[in-house]
Design a protein around this motif. Structure first.
Motif, PDB file in Angstrom:
ATOM      1  N   ARG A 877      -1.935 -30.045 -37.979  1.00 60.60           N
ATOM      2  CA  ARG A 877      -1.579 -28.722 -38.502  1.00 60.60           C
ATOM      3  C   ARG A 877      -0.204 -28.297 -37.972  1.00 60.60           C
ATOM      4  N   PHE A 878       0.334 -27.260 -38.623  1.00 58.64           N
ATOM      5  CA  PHE A 878       1.662 -26.779 -38.255  1.00 58.64           C
ATOM      6  C   PHE A 878       1.646 -25.266 -38.106  1.00 58.64           C
ATOM      7  N   ALA A 879       2.477 -24.800 -37.163  1.00 55.89           N
ATOM      8  CA  ALA A 879       2.667 -23.365 -36.943  1.00 55.89           C
ATOM      9  C   ALA A 879       4.155 -23.062 -37.044  1.00 55.89           C
ATOM     10  N   LEU A 880       4.470 -21.945 -37.700  1.00 56.84           N
ATOM     11  CA  LEU A 880       5.861 -21.506 -37.833  1.00 56.84           C
ATOM     12  C   LEU A 880       6.137 -20.502 -36.723  1.00 56.84           C
ATOM     13  N   ASP A 881       6.938 -20.925 -35.720  1.00 55.95           N
ATOM     14  CA  ASP A 881       7.168 -20.127 -34.516  1.00 55.95           C
ATOM     15  C   ASP A 881       8.272 -19.107 -34.757  1.00 55.95           C
ATOM     16  N   ASP A 882       8.250 -18.025 -33.959  1.00 58.00           N
ATOM     17  CA  ASP A 882       9.268 -16.959 -34.009  1.00 58.00           C
ATOM     18  C   ASP A 882       9.427 -16.420 -35.423  1.00 58.00           C
ATOM     19  N   PHE A 900      -0.414 -21.796 -39.492  1.00 56.56           N
ATOM     20  CA  PHE A 900      -0.348 -20.621 -38.637  1.00 56.56           C
ATOM     21  C   PHE A 900       1.058 -20.032 -38.682  1.00 56.56           C
ATOM     22  N   VAL A 901       1.143 -18.722 -38.497  1.00 56.81           N
ATOM     23  CA  VAL A 901       2.410 -18.030 -38.329  1.00 56.81           C
ATOM     24  C   VAL A 901       2.375 -17.334 -36.973  1.00 56.81           C
ATOM     25  N   LYS A 902       3.338 -17.681 -36.092  1.00 51.21           N
ATOM     26  CA  LYS A 902       3.430 -17.026 -34.790  1.00 51.21           C
ATOM     27  C   LYS A 902       4.472 -15.917 -34.912  1.00 51.21           C
ATOM     28  N   ILE A 903       4.008 -14.691 -34.872  1.00 47.60           N
ATOM     29  CA  ILE A 903       4.877 -13.533 -35.067  1.00 47.60           C
ATOM     30  C   ILE A 903       5.849 -13.436 -33.898  1.00 47.60           C
ATOM     31  N   ASP A 904       7.116 -13.236 -34.203  1.00 47.53           N
ATOM     32  CA  ASP A 904       8.166 -13.172 -33.191  1.00 47.53           C
ATOM     33  C   ASP A 904       7.801 -12.133 -32.132  1.00 47.53           C
ATOM     34  N   GLY A 905       7.890 -12.537 -30.841  1.00 49.60           N
ATOM     35  CA  GLY A 905       7.493 -11.667 -29.743  1.00 49.60           C
ATOM     36  C   GLY A 905       8.285 -10.382 -29.648  1.00 49.60           C
ATOM     37  N   GLU A 934      -3.101 -18.170 -41.154  1.00 52.51           N
ATOM     38  CA  GLU A 934      -3.569 -17.340 -40.049  1.00 52.51           C
ATOM     39  C   GLU A 934      -2.386 -16.945 -39.167  1.00 52.51           C
ATOM     40  N   THR A 935      -2.541 -15.824 -38.429  1.00 55.96           N
ATOM     41  CA  THR A 935      -1.435 -15.285 -37.638  1.00 55.96           C
ATOM     42  C   THR A 935      -1.766 -15.325 -36.158  1.00 55.96           C
ATOM     43  N   ILE A 936      -0.712 -15.574 -35.350  1.00 54.00           N
ATOM     44  CA  ILE A 936      -0.827 -15.601 -33.893  1.00 54.00           C
ATOM     45  C   ILE A 936       0.231 -14.657 -33.333  1.00 54.00           C
ATOM     46  N   ALA A 937      -0.160 -13.755 -32.479  1.00 54.41           N
ATOM     47  CA  ALA A 937       0.776 -12.814 -31.854  1.00 54.41           C
ATOM     48  C   ALA A 937       1.146 -13.324 -30.463  1.00 54.41           C
ATOM     49  N   GLU A 938       2.446 -13.441 -30.172  1.00 52.95           N
ATOM     50  CA  GLU A 938       2.936 -13.868 -28.864  1.00 52.95           C
ATOM     51  C   GLU A 938       3.260 -12.644 -28.005  1.00 52.95           C
ATOM     52  N   TYR A 939       3.493 -12.866 -26.717  1.00 49.16           N
ATOM     53  CA  TYR A 939       3.950 -11.825 -25.780  1.00 49.16           C
ATOM     54  C   TYR A 939       2.979 -10.630 -25.748  1.00 49.16           C
ATOM     55  N   VAL A 940       1.693 -10.913 -25.783  1.00 50.57           N
ATOM     56  CA  VAL A 940       0.702  -9.842 -25.676  1.00 50.57           C
ATOM     57  C   VAL A 940       0.506  -9.543 -24.192  1.00 50.57           C
ATOM     58  N   GLU A 941       0.887  -8.335 -23.764  1.00 49.02           N
ATOM     59  CA  GLU A 941       0.945  -8.057 -22.332  1.00 49.02           C
ATOM     60  C   GLU A 941       0.128  -6.851 -21.908  1.00 49.02           C
ATOM     61  N   ASN A 942      -0.564  -6.134 -22.842  1.00 52.88           N
ATOM     62  CA  ASN A 942      -1.357  -4.981 -22.425  1.00 52.88           C
ATOM     63  C   ASN A 942      -2.478  -4.746 -23.424  1.00 52.88           C
ATOM     64  N   THR A 943      -3.441  -3.943 -22.982  1.00 50.94           N
ATOM     65  CA  THR A 943      -4.638  -3.687 -23.793  1.00 50.94           C
ATOM     66  C   THR A 943      -4.308  -2.897 -25.045  1.00 50.94           C
ATOM     67  N   ALA A 944      -3.363  -1.968 -24.950  1.00 49.54           N
ATOM     68  CA  ALA A 944      -3.005  -1.166 -26.128  1.00 49.54           C
ATOM     69  C   ALA A 944      -2.488  -2.057 -27.259  1.00 49.54           C
ATOM     70  N   THR A 945      -1.712  -3.045 -26.891  1.00 47.65           N
ATOM     71  CA  THR A 945      -1.197  -3.970 -27.913  1.00 47.65           C
ATOM     72  C   THR A 945      -2.344  -4.759 -28.529  1.00 47.65           C
ATOM     73  N   ILE A 946      -3.313  -5.185 -27.692  1.00 45.63           N
ATOM     74  CA  ILE A 946      -4.464  -5.926 -28.222  1.00 45.63           C
ATOM     75  C   ILE A 946      -5.220  -5.073 -29.236  1.00 45.63           C
ATOM     76  N   ASP A 947      -5.425  -3.786 -28.914  1.00 47.92           N
ATOM     77  CA  ASP A 947      -6.163  -2.902 -29.820  1.00 47.92           C
ATOM     78  C   ASP A 947      -5.413  -2.748 -31.156  1.00 47.92           C
ATOM     79  N   LEU A 948      -4.109  -2.576 -31.084  1.00 47.71           N
ATOM     80  CA  LEU A 948      -3.322  -2.445 -32.326  1.00 47.71           C
ATOM     81  C   LEU A 948      -3.398  -3.706 -33.165  1.00 47.71           C
ATOM     82  N   LEU A 949      -3.243  -4.865 -32.521  1.00 46.13           N
ATOM     83  CA  LEU A 949      -3.295  -6.131 -33.249  1.00 46.13           C
ATOM     84  C   LEU A 949      -4.664  -6.349 -33.871  1.00 46.13           C
TER      85      LEU A 949
END
Length: 977
Positions: A877-882, A900-905, A934-949
């Motif tokens: 499989r392949f993921a498109l980074d940034d 997969f799509v890795k959303i730019d941090g 499918e989407t992957i979020a990078e640079y997840v550093e706090n709970t508020a961001t997790i809730d939004l995502l």
């Protein structure tokens, strides 16, 4: 029955007749006070033209009212003397009076002032028998109409001015009418039943609708022909027919009804505009259609311009002034065009005859229309519309003329085809006797004719044999069929070609270089064009020319380019600007003189040849290598950074150092001194660049030989980029000795962050002091010196070798992501390496996910898609980074087969506080979801961001809040190189 009874019955009938007569006399006596000349509507005469039964009064002041009229004696009223009173050009108001007697069976009557160009019409009606003087004005039934009022406000929706009147059968009404206009005061006044009015309206609208439709179809048809043929005459005729349609609509009043029923837009002035515009269109058509002299054409153009000036004046000058002037101008111009057509008729022009016929109809109609305006002819409906119908008739006649023109052009094409056949017959003997090869083909490629010289040149016995061998198409005689198409395109553009070189293939398969001369001639019956051409065999001549040209630009000993060619290319490059610049290398062999003096000049020549081959192998195909003279060489590296040029120099030093020359039982080691000159282009001269490189080469010799120096303009600036080269050495050793360290970072599902879904493999470099260097400190140098393919291969092999250990420590792992560089995407052997490593370590391809950055993937789109498609077949499989960092992200996402799509941090880090970042993340996720990615979020550093995502629906999370990078404990070294 008795005779007495019969006599008695006849007496009773006589008495009954006398009683009826008495009743009629009494009724007549009671109505004696009404008008004696009443207009009578009956079943036999449902429509009556009120003319001589009208009385009129001139209202010079324009202020008379109903009450004022009642106070005036009958002597002020005058009796109309014509069926249609015509008072000429006047702006004075007129009053008219009459009485209408209804003897029909209906009470619904219509009074019609059937002249469209009335500014204001007021109709007053009252039952007959009332004393006019004692009747208050408000007791009169009042209707208003006119061109100065919105069409929607008219009592009846009709092109002229119609008024409904209720009159009981046997009753009568008195009618007063006030009319005023700024043009002709013409009063065609009708009284009729409602049914008769509706029938007349239906007939009129049907006739006029048919005329409108015919003119519109004629106009559109000719405009379509113009779009196809680009012949101006068809455009002119289409515009002329359309303008006549507009004139017909204006004159009949239909345009006022259908185009602006609720508005007031200068209807009178626009009549002048439409008349003069139609006249201008007519002169445009005449200038295109008539085969007139330049002087006559200039006269028609002058009349066209004058018509447009009159059209503009019609909007600016008073209508009472412009109308008679315009009519006079039209008559004069039409007469002039008729005279011009008559002159063409006398010269035998068939098109001019039809044009003259149309002009005679137009002149007759225009003369009649003008005559009634100037009161030279009595008004009738025919004379009123004579000019318009004359124009319509002229359109029909001119349409016939245009049809003749099309037919004439068709006949001319047929004659041209016949002449082409005649030319071919006349020149048949010339074709056969000519020394050079001659041929006739069509543009589509059909071989029509070839002479004996061409047949013999291609190795055939006869034309028929040659034609069968190439299937009747000349394209099969070309060694490269695509070259003929290029020649044909150029021939179509130029009309002829002279001395164009092409390659033919003879019957035996040998290639012939030929010189072609071709020209386009007649058109064939199927609208294909003929090509006449001549062929000369120039194979030997071109061989000699190429040999001379090669010698002019090459060194005959080494077959490298010579100094002259190198200088020419260098002159071009120094004027070409480049952001990364260009580089020139100046090479001087060390110890060459010893070999030359010891072993002789033949040995020295062989040494130069071998060195030349080594240098070729060390350079790219696009680099320019030349022998500048003796044992000196030049290398031009266009669009090359200084760092890359230093790599090339180091490679050359290594290659020459490893080389050994053997002659007469002796072995010689050689060296080479190199000077590098880096320049941006756009300013330097070729001589200056050559001098810079020579100076640096001299410095290298002075410093001990077999090394390179970079020219910087001063002695202290001649350096070898030691820091980068030291890092390059360290990176090379890290690959060879496995000094790299791999880390992994967890990727989790948004809905289950406590369990790892997958891992991303991260790279670190162990420094000499045992500290770990982040990728940012060494990847740029690795990219610059093209080390990334080796590093990527090491990462892939090492990661796959540790899959078993990772699966043991993290059961349920389904995703291992490895990053690929842009240089690796261009490596044609990368796919084979990955597939081999999967098989070697017994790893399922569905476990592996390769990450590529958006910017790299879009730069090498074709190569990337090809690589991805091949590896997808193995389940990888392949993921498109940034993703989101580029300007064309969404467009390229559709082209790349990613999973997969890795959303730019940059969009993730601060999205809890930035609604724009939230919108960007939501947009990327929705587009990916629509594409099944499918989407992957990078640079997840706090709970508020997790809730939004999670609320947005992002599928996977990665970052310090989810898991920090941890090292992989190696399971053992592998030999992967």
């Amino acid at each position: 029955m008795s005779r007495i009874s019969l006599v008695f019955r006849e007496v009773l009938q006589i008495l009954r007749g006398l009683c009826c007569a008495l009743i009629i006399l009494i009724a007549s006596a009671t109505e004696a006070s009404g008008p004696q000349d009443a207009v009578t509507i009956s079943g036999d005469t449902p429509s009556v033209l009120i003319g001589t039964q009208l009385q009129y009064l001139v209202d010079d002041s324009g202020d008379l009212t109903i009450g004022d009229l009642a106070a005036l004696p009958d002597s002020h009223w005058r009796q109309a003397e014509a069926d249609v009173p015509n008072f000429g050009f006047t702006s004075t108001a007129y009053w008219f009076r009459t009485t209408v007697l209804n003897e029909s069976e209906t009470s619904d009557l219509v009074l019609l002032l059937d002249y469209t160009a009335m500014d204001q019409v007021d109709l007053y009606v009252r039952p007959s028998g009332d004393n006019e003087a004692s009747t208050p004005a408000e007791d009169w039934i009042h209707h208003s109409s006119g061109d100065r009022r919105p069409f929607d406000s008219r009592p009846l929706p009709y092109v002229s001015h119609a008024f409904p009147v209720q009159v009981q059968p046997g009753g009568s009404v008195d009618v007063l009418t006030r009319a005023q206009t700024r043009g002709n005061m013409i009063v065609p006044f009708w009284a009729m039943t409602q049914d008769n009015f509706e029938y007349d309206r239906l007939v009129l609208y049907t006739i006029f609708g048919g005329v409108f439709g015919i003119l519109l179809i004629t106009s559109l048809y000719n405009l379509l022909i113009w779009l196809r043929t680009k012949e101006t005459v068809f455009a002119a005729f289409g515009v002329f027919a359309f303008s006549i349609n507009a004139l017909f609509a204006a004159q009949s009043g239909f345009w006022y009804q259908y185009f602006w029923p609720s508005g007031l837009v200068w209807p009178d002035e626009l009549r002048v505009v439409v008349i003069t515009t139609a006249l201008a269109a007519h002169f445009w058509f005449a200038s295109c259609f008539l085969e007139s002299s330049p002087r006559a054409r200039r006269l028609l153009h002058l009349a066209l311009v004058a018509s447009l000036i009159f059209s503009a004046a019609g909007l600016l000058l008073p209508y009472p002034l412009m109308l008679p002037v315009t009519l006079s101008f039209c008559l004069f111009c039409l007469l002039v065009s008729a005279v011009l057509a008559l002159r063409q008729c006398l010269r035998g022009s068939s098109s001019a005859r039809l044009y003259l016929l149309s002009m005679s109809w137009v002149l007759a109609g225009a003369t009649a229309s003008a005559a009634i305006r100037f009161q030279w002819l009595p008004y009738t409906q025919f004379t009123d519309m004579a000019a318009t119908f004359g124009m319509v008739a002229s359109v029909i006649a001119l349409a016939m003329a245009v049809a003749d023109l099309i037919n004439d052009e068709k006949q001319q094409r047929l004659r041209a085809q016949g002449e082409a056949i005649g030319h071919l017959q006349r020149f048949e003997e010339l074709y056969e006797q000519a020394v050079e090869g001659l041929f006739v083909t069509s543009v589509r490629g059909q071989l029509i004719r070839a002479n004996s010289a061409l047949v013999s040149m291609l190795g055939y016995d006869s034309f028929e044999t040659m034609r069968r061998a190439i299937n009747g198409e000349i394209i099969h005689a070309y060694a490269e069929p695509a070259s003929r198409q290029a020649l044909i395109e150029e021939l179509k553009a130029e009309g002829k070609l002279v001395n164009r070189i092409a390659t033919f293939r003879s019957r035996s398969g040998a290639e012939l270089q030929v010189s072609l001369n071709m020209r386009l001639t007649e058109t064939t019956s199927d609208d294909d064009q003929l090509i006449e051409g001549a062929v000369t065999d120039v194979t030997e001549r071109l061989k000699q020319e190429r040999a001379l040209a090669w010698l002019a630009m090459h060194d005959p000993l080494t077959e490298l380019h010579n100094r002259r060619y190198f200088n020419d290319v260098l002159k071009q490059v120094v004027h070409r600007k480049a952001d990364i610049g260009h580089c020139m290398l100046y090479l001087d062999l060390d110890q060459f003189k010893i070999v030359n003096d010891t072993c002789g000049h033949p040995a020295g020549d062989r040494l130069l040849n071998e060195i030349s081959q080594l240098l070729r192998q060390a350079l790219r195909a696009e680099d320019v290598l030349a022998r500048l003279g003796g044992d000196e060489f030049g290398v031009l590296l266009a669009h090359t950074t200084l760092a890359d040029a230093e790599l090339v120099a180091a490679d050359i030093l290594r290659t020459v150092q490893d080389y050994r020359f053997c002659e007469g039982g002796k072995m010689f080691s050689l060296g080479v001194s190199l000077g590098i000159a880096h320049f941006r282009g756009g300013h330097s001269s070729a001589e200056l660049v050559m001098s810079m490189a020579d100076s640096a080469c001299h410095e290298a010799k002075e410093s001990g030989r077999h090394q390179y120096r970079v020219y910087t303009g001063n002695a202290d600036g001649l350096v070898g980029r030691r820091n980068d080269m030291a890092l390059v050495t360290k990176l090379t050793r890290a690959v060879d000795d496995s000094l790299f360290v791999l880390h992994t970072q967890a990727i989790v599902r948004t809905t289950a962050i406590e369990n790892s879904f997958g891992l991303e493999v991260l790279l670190r470099l162990r420094d000499d002091d045992d500290t770990l260097m982040a990728p940012a400190s060494f990847l740029a140098v690795a990219e610059r010196y093209h080390l990334m393919p080796r590093i990527d291969r090491w990462v892939i092999s090492t990661a796959l070798a540790n899959v078993a250990q990772l699966m043991t420590t993290q059961p349920g792992l389904t995703h291992i992501a490895i990053n690929l560089s842009g240089q690796s995407l261009s490596d044609p052997a990368l796919a084979d390496h990955i597939l081999d490593e999967l098989e070697r370590h017994d790893v399922d391809g569905q476990l592996l996910c390769l990450e590529i950055t958006e910017s790299i993937a879009t730069q090498r789109l074709d190569n990337t898609v090809e690589l991805m498609n091949r590896l997808n077949q193995a389940g990888i499989r392949f993921a498109l980074d940034d993703f989101g960092s580029g300007f064309s992200s969404y467009g390229y996402l559709k082209s790349l087969p990613v999973d997969f799509v890795k959303i730019d941090g940059r969009f993730i880090t601060n999205m809890a506080n930035d609604v724009v970042d939230q919108a960007m993340v939501r947009s990327i996720h929705e587009v990916a979801r629509a594409l099944g990615v499918e989407t992957i979020a990078e640079y997840v550093e706090n709970t508020a961001t997790i809730d939004l995502l999670a609320s947005i629906g992002v599928d996977y999370l990665q970052g310090y809040r989810v898991g920090r990078p941890v090292p992989i404990e190696p399971s053992g070294a592998d030999d992967w190189s």
